[in-house]
Enzyme design. Structure first.
Site, PDB file in Angstrom:
ATOM      1  N   CYS A   1       0.832  -1.088  -0.376  1.00 14.08           N
ATOM      2  CA  CYS A   1      -0.112   0.273   0.282  1.00 14.08           C
ATOM      3  C   CYS A   1       0.482   1.415  -0.374  1.00 14.08           C
ATOM      4  CB  CYS A   1      -0.884  -0.654   0.790  1.00 14.08           C
ATOM      5  SG  CYS A   1      -1.024  -1.666   1.429  1.00 14.08           S
ATOM      6  N   ALA A   2       2.297   1.272  -0.869  1.00  9.42           N
ATOM      7  CA  ALA A   2       3.019   2.557  -0.601  1.00  9.42           C
ATOM      8  C   ALA A   2       2.156   3.422  -1.543  1.00  9.42           C
ATOM      9  CB  ALA A   2       4.040   1.830  -1.623  1.00  9.42           C
TER      10      ALA A   2
ATOM     11  N   GLY B   1       4.663   6.966  -2.484  1.00 12.68           N
ATOM     12  CA  GLY B   1       5.423   6.778  -1.850  1.00 12.68           C
ATOM     13  C   GLY B   1       5.942   7.791  -0.537  1.00 12.68           C
ATOM     14  N   GLY B   2       5.038   9.016  -0.353  1.00 17.36           N
ATOM     15  CA  GLY B   2       5.682   9.652   0.676  1.00 17.36           C
ATOM     16  C   GLY B   2       6.399   9.082   2.234  1.00 17.36           C
TER      17      GLY B   2
ATOM     18  N   ASP C   1       0.388   0.439   5.656  1.00 19.09           N
ATOM     19  CA  ASP C   1      -0.010   1.253   6.456  1.00 19.09           C
ATOM     20  C   ASP C   1      -0.793   0.974   5.279  1.00 19.09           C
ATOM     21  OD1 ASP C   1      -0.885   4.147   5.969  1.00 19.09           O
ATOM     22  OD2 ASP C   1       0.828   4.527   4.997  1.00 19.09           O
TER      23      ASP C   1
ATOM     24  N   CYS D   1      -5.393   5.621   9.868  1.00 18.97           N
ATOM     25  CA  CYS D   1      -5.623   7.284   9.951  1.00 18.97           C
ATOM     26  C   CYS D   1      -6.795   6.585  10.297  1.00 18.97           C
ATOM     27  CB  CYS D   1      -5.701   7.901   8.413  1.00 18.97           C
ATOM     28  SG  CYS D   1      -6.130   7.484   7.137  1.00 18.97           S
TER      29      CYS D   1
END
Length: 173
Positions: free
Chosen positions: A1-2, A5-6, A73, A126
């Site tokens: 779940c990149a 790419g932050g 993530d 989140c």
């Protein structure tokens, strides 16, 4: 779940060019954006890897028990971003929440085998929804007795969004 790419870029930068980061995602478009951003940032320790949804194990099986650290993530309801996106809760269908919970569980199961003994798996979302946070942690530990909890919890919401992180260590024995 990149995604684009932050977090991947931040981790690669923190490694000062050492080590190797494998960034997996089902979106070729997002991975291409990650590749461009990594090149612009002179970060060459990132490998963007496309995966096929529901076939993640095929892609990652050759790296079984090799990762020192793994970050999942996971896609989530995003309810931790209500401060910035107050309508997010109303844009989702109720059934999509069940699908997200199942996806989070599946991702944890699919990628956990990558972590070597003594390695760390971190799960992040989140949101503050119990079914996507502490319930996922409890269920993961029941399904994977080879891991132990090393802590986690909620971050935020002041002055940022609300996030949930939980870390697990793969037992040595």
């Amino acid at each position: 779940c990149a995604g684009a790419g932050g977090k991947t870029l931040a981790m690669a930068d923190a490694l000062l060019g050492k080590g190797q980061i494998f960034a997996y995602d089902v979106s070729a478009k997002k991975l291409e954006a990650l590749r461009r951003r990594a090149t612009r940032s002179n970060l060459f320790n990132i490998k963007a890897v496309p995966v096929v949804e529901n076939e993640e194990e095929k892609t990652v099986s050759k790296f079984k028990s090799r990762a020192d650290v793994l970050l999942i993530d996971a896609p989530c309801s995003g309810w931790g971003t209500l401060r910035r996106n107050p309508d997010v809760k109303w844009r989702q269908e109720f059934e999509s929440l069940d699908r997200l919970e199942a996806l989070q569980s599946r991702l944890l199961d699919a990628y956990a085998p990558l972590v070597k003994k003594g390695g760390t798996l971190t799960y992040g979302v989140c949101t503050f929804r119990k079914k996507e946070t502490s319930d996922q942690v409890s269920a993961f530990l029941k399904r994977h007795p080879e891991f132990e909890s090393i802590g986690g919890g909620y971050l935020g919401p002041k002055p940022s969004d609300a996030f949930f992180l939980h870390a697990f260590r793969r037992k040595e024995k």
